[in-house]
Design an enzyme around this catalytic site. Structure first.
Site, PDB file in Angstrom:
ATOM      1  N   ARG A  70       0.835  -1.196   0.000  1.00  0.00           N
ATOM      2  CA  ARG A  70       0.000   0.000   0.000  1.00  0.00           C
ATOM      3  C   ARG A  70       0.872   1.249   0.000  1.00  0.00           C
ATOM      4  O   ARG A  70       1.965   1.268   0.562  1.00  0.00           O
ATOM      5  CB  ARG A  70      -0.903   0.022   1.232  1.00  0.00           C
ATOM      6  N   SER A 127       7.454  -5.472   6.935  1.00  0.00           N
ATOM      7  CA  SER A 127       7.133  -6.494   7.938  1.00  0.00           C
ATOM      8  C   SER A 127       7.821  -7.827   7.653  1.00  0.00           C
ATOM      9  O   SER A 127       7.173  -8.868   7.461  1.00  0.00           O
ATOM     10  CB  SER A 127       5.616  -6.662   8.031  1.00  0.00           C
ATOM     11  N   ASP A 183       5.020  -3.078  11.797  1.00  0.00           N
ATOM     12  CA  ASP A 183       3.641  -2.623  12.004  1.00  0.00           C
ATOM     13  C   ASP A 183       3.331  -2.299  13.462  1.00  0.00           C
ATOM     14  O   ASP A 183       2.523  -1.408  13.748  1.00  0.00           O
ATOM     15  CB  ASP A 183       2.639  -3.651  11.453  1.00  0.00           C
TER      16      ASP A 183
END
Length: 506
Positions: free
Chosen positions: A108, A174, A227
């Protein structure tokens, strides 16, 4: 004639006795089968028991392991990783900031405009899949693809891609990384579907920075985070009392705000704030006080990472459904109350946690959702109502244990930083005599946000462990999209136009 009648009468009586004996025999066998199944449930309940005393032992063990992990590398199952994030968003940040979130088969791009005061954030977000060939090809191709997508996104947002003002970018990555500064880290290994060999051991943010330059983007990777750290940043932006963040979803992890002088394994660490965010990697926490069952032992042994992530395997969404499946399988092997033994019960992860949660919350008189899931997912049709009730109870036991252990983990963090109300208590002083500071914990993840019973059990345990006088000072705040928005906020708080990387090793 009389003898014939007598013979028929005797025959009927004998047959009736035989039928009665058969019925009684079936009832006895049925009771025995039910008793065996109930025994399995009772054993599960006893093995999963989380008394307040036991939870407090887990709290103490978590705090001890945190200390050990801060004292030396490899000193604890908790890695206690330095993030070099020494400045959390205050709400005073201004400007336009970007973030990239790469953690799976989709990535994203985000754009956040900050006006200098805490307010509801409304980021522009664009998500797209990563072509499969880029996950196993060359690192340059992957990062060029990401940079190109970012370039198009910036153009659509009315920002000039070749602006003379360098834009700040937060990068959520991540995957396992050894952090070397707030904006750099070396890839240890790929996970999930990625296997780009030439990237392992290389600096992650540097590879992205080079791709940005190749695409003509005047951007600086201001922060490289995971995250959990993003969740803490977002939580702190909205609530300045936020000191820790926990993700409880498919996986689980936690991070918190630590004093730098407590990070003994890195003596001489200096930051302008005197603090640093520590990534605990708490999924790997282990203690003999954790209520482990035979089902946990089997699940761990059959997993791709045996003897690792012990805490995660007891509390996260990846595993809860499979623990329930294993209990149902054991009951099916002990008895035929679920009918013929279904081959689906032998398939690992055939029962996912969302389906388990749906059965757990089924409050219909006939438990129709439980019956549907047992048939559709586990290929077990026509389950009697009392067996369906048994399944709901199994879901409840497994979920309650998970939520209460997660609560103990949170209190363990609060204990480590002196926010659990236990510090300074000496002879005769009660907890109500201690002046408690308001403490907020940011929580994200579908297990907590979407699973009502899990959330209620977690809060119940917090009340029991801390007590009413202390728990009213502890606030659990739900965040959404810390991995994206939080990374943009960290780019803002570590902006080259504001604070700079002032972390020093002396």
């Amino acid at each position: 004639m009389g003898k014939v009648v007598l013979g028929v009468t005797v025959g009927v009586a004998v047959a009736a006795c035989a039928v009665a004996a058969l019925v009684v025999g079936r009832r006895v066998r049925s009771r025995k089968k039910w008793k065996r199944v109930v025994g399995v449930l009772k054993e599960l309940e006893e093995s999963c028991e989380t008394t307040v005393g036991r939870l407090r032992q887990v709290v103490d063990a978590m705090a001890v392991e945190m200390h050990a992990g801060l004292a030396s590398e490899g000193g604890s199952k908790l890695k206690m990783l330095l993030t070099f994030v020494d400045n959390l968003p205050s709400g005073s940040e201004k400007g336009i900031f970007y973030a990239l979130d790469l953690g799976g088969t989709n990535f994203r791009v985000l754009r956040v405009e900050l006006g200098g005061q805490r307010s509801d954030l409304d980021p522009d977000v664009e998500q797209q899949p990563i072509p499969e060939q880029l996950m196993t090809g060359r690192s340059e191709d992957l990062f060029d693809f990401i940079a190109s997508s970012l370039h198009r996104f910036v153009e659509k947002g009315n920002d000039s891609v070749q602006s003379s003002i360098t834009k700040e970018l937060g990068f959520t990555f991540s995957f396992p990384v050894k952090q070397t500064s707030v904006s750099s880290g070396v890839l240890i290994k790929w996970t999930k579907a990625f296997a780009i060999k030439d990237m392992v051991g290389k600096e992650v943010a540097g590879a992205l920075q080079q791709a940005l330059a190749r695409k003509g983007l005047n951007m600086r990777v201001a922060v490289l985070v995971n995250d959990t750290v993003g969740t803490l940043a977002l939580g702190h932006y909205h609530d300045a009392d936020t000191v820790a963040a926990v993700i409880i979803g498919t996986g689980t992890n936690a991070c918190y705000w630590e004093r730098t002088d407590a990070i003994i394994k890195c003596q001489g660490l200096l930051t302008t704030s005197g603090r640093m965010v520590v990534n605990m990697e708490w999924g790997n926490f282990w203690s003999s006080h954790l209520p482990r069952t035979s089902y946990d032992i089997d699940l761990d042994a059959e997993s791709p990472n045996p003897n690792d992530q012990g805490f995660e395997k007891m509390i996260s969404g990846m595993y809860l459904g499979d623990i329930v499946r294993r209990v149902i399988l054991r009951m099916s092997e002990e008895s035929d109350i679920f009918g013929p033994l279904s081959s689906r019960l032998y398939v690992s992860f055939a029962l996912r946690t969302p389906a388990m949660a749906a059965m757990h919350k089924d409050d219909s008189p006939e438990l129709t959702e439980v019956a549907r899931i047992l048939q559709d997912v586990l290929d077990i049709p026509d389950v009697p109502l009392k067996a369906r009730k048994l399944v709901v109870k199994i879901c409840d036991v497994v979920t309650r244990r998970a939520a209460r252990l997660a609560a103990a983990g949170i209190v363990g963090i609060l204990k480590k930083i002196g926010r659990d109300g236990s510090g300074g208590i000496t002879g005769g002083r009660s907890k109500s005599d201690i002046k408690m500071r308001r403490t907020a914990v940011a929580v994200e993840g579908s297990l907590y946000t979407q699973y009502t019973m899990f959330r209620e059990y977690l809060h119940e345990a917090l009340h029991e462990i801390l007590g009413e006088d202390i728990v009213r000072h502890v606030v659990i705040n739900v965040t959404e999209d810390g991995s994206g928005t939080g990374a943009a906020l960290l780019a803002a708080s570590h902006s080259s136009s504001g604070s700079v990387d002032n972390i020093q090793l002396v």
